[in-house]
Design a protein around this motif. Structure first.
Motif, PDB file in Angstrom:
ATOM      1  N   SER A 222       0.830  -1.216   0.000  1.00  0.00           N
ATOM      2  CA  SER A 222       0.000   0.000   0.000  1.00  0.00           C
ATOM      3  C   SER A 222       0.855   1.253   0.000  1.00  0.00           C
ATOM      4  N   LEU A 223       1.958   1.204   0.750  1.00  0.00           N
ATOM      5  CA  LEU A 223       2.861   2.346   0.833  1.00  0.00           C
ATOM      6  C   LEU A 223       3.458   2.679  -0.526  1.00  0.00           C
ATOM      7  N   LEU A 224       3.919   1.664  -1.257  1.00  0.00           N
ATOM      8  CA  LEU A 224       4.537   1.911  -2.554  1.00  0.00           C
ATOM      9  C   LEU A 224       3.517   2.457  -3.549  1.00  0.00           C
ATOM     10  N   ALA A 225       2.291   1.939  -3.488  1.00  0.00           N
ATOM     11  CA  ALA A 225       1.245   2.471  -4.366  1.00  0.00           C
ATOM     12  C   ALA A 225       0.940   3.920  -4.026  1.00  0.00           C
ATOM     13  N   GLU A 226       0.895   4.227  -2.740  1.00  0.00           N
ATOM     14  CA  GLU A 226       0.655   5.611  -2.299  1.00  0.00           C
ATOM     15  C   GLU A 226       1.787   6.517  -2.755  1.00  0.00           C
TER      16      GLU A 226
END
Length: 351
Positions: A222-226
């Motif tokens: 989720s962090l990388l997508a954000e």
């Protein structure tokens, strides 16, 4: 001296308010108060209390959050006992200008100091994590929990307290957390709040060997997508605010009837200039993953440039910290296109 008599403020009046109320026994000795006298003051019903071993709270009431922070640092930063020859085991520890030596606040307490809204308030924390060298011969006790490291980061000073940088503080916090939602909120806030880039967080999680935990891996995805979405928004803003011509966004490049050349984040076909965001981060905690990703970036860039296409490589950090400078780099590449030989014809497809 009467055991119930408060310490005269005269020899302590050069210290800050919090330092006046929290002192180590070593500091008290420098002001003429022996360990025996300090111990007597900390007896039940006395004017002081022992906050942590070797640390006195110079009033009888409950400690404030600032006093707990300073107390934990004084405890963790105190020099080790001298050897038989009188040589201290930690050079420079306990010097008057560095009462905390190389200790610094980390974990959730550090994130609270960095003003994370998703971190609990300082007073609600059962433990305050303090980052210290691995060689420090102390054990966690009371509310002070020691986190050991072979190499310490450079601390940031926040309200007079040395605090670990956000990526390191996050890794130390995540190491103590088992709830996926809490981990995801902390990581997301770090990126969305502009504290740091995803790659820096993933490097620290990798170093702490936390990327094998399923709830951490899910949060990292989720962090990388954000982080990718934020970087793309900054790229759009760079083009709009700095008067660059509108490119084709998020496209794949192919040779006519030939192989796929790769995707780029922005492409100016008339000038044969492409922009690629570098959002690499090792997902599986393996250095070779990062090396393989970099090799793929490099091969694609070399192939495109052999075809006469200029590739501008931009990191999310550069977009965050130097947007105008990156716009100038792209503008220069666009202007220089007229001085180059024409690029090979490529097919542009939506990605």
């Amino acid at each position: 001296m009467n055991h119930n008599a408060p310490l005269s403020p005269l020899p302590l009046n050069h210290l800050a308010d919090t330092q006046l109320r929290v002192m180590s026994t070593a500091q008290l000795r420098e002001h003429g108060i022996s360990s025996a006298e300090a111990g007597a003051h900390c007896r039940p019903g006395g004017p002081w209390q022992q906050l942590l071993p070797g640390v006195c709270l110079l009033h009888p009431g409950p400690p404030t959050s600032e006093e707990r922070l300073h107390g934990a640092l004084l405890f963790a930063g105190r020099p080790p006992a001298r050897t038989a020859r009188g040589i201290p085991g930690q050079p420079g520890a306990g010097e008057p200008h560095a009462p905390y030596a190389d200790a610094m606040i980390t974990g959730l307490a550090a994130l609270a100091l960095h003003r994370f809204s998703s971190a609990p308030p300082l007073l609600s924390l059962d433990h305050i994590d303090v980052l210290v060298p691995r060689t420090r011969r102390l054990r966690s006790t009371g509310f002070a929990r020691l986190v050991r490291a072979n190499a310490l980061p450079t601390p940031q000073q926040i309200t007079g307290v040395p605090v670990a940088p956000v990526p390191r503080a996050l890794a130390d916090a995540v190491a103590q957390l088992a709830e996926a939602g809490v981990v995801r909120r902390l990581l997301t806030e770090a990126v969305r709040g502009g504290h740091c880039e995803p790659a820096a967080i993933v490097r620290e999680l990798n170093h702490a060997r936390l990327l094998t935990r399923p709830h951490v891996v899910d949060a990292v995805d989720s962090l990388l997508a954000e982080g990718r979405a934020i970087a793309e928004d900054r790229l759009y803003r760079m083009v709009s605010e700095h008067g660059l011509p509108e490119p084709l966004w998020n496209v794949d490049l192919r040779l006519p009837g030939g192989p796929h050349l790769g995707g780029v984040d922005a492409y100016w076909p008339d000038q044969a200039v492409a922009v690629e965001l570098d959002t690499r981060a090792p997902r599986q905690g393996l250095r070779q993953d990062d090396d393989a990703m970099w090799s793929e970036y490099a091969r694609k860039r070399e192939h495109l440039e052999r075809l006469g296409i200029t590739v501008v490589h931009i990191t999310p950090k550069k977009l965050r910290d130097a947007l105008e400078q990156q716009a100038a780099v792209v503008r220069t590449a666009l202007m220089a296109s007229g001085d180059r030989a024409p690029a090979a014809y490529v097919v542009v497809l939506p990605r």
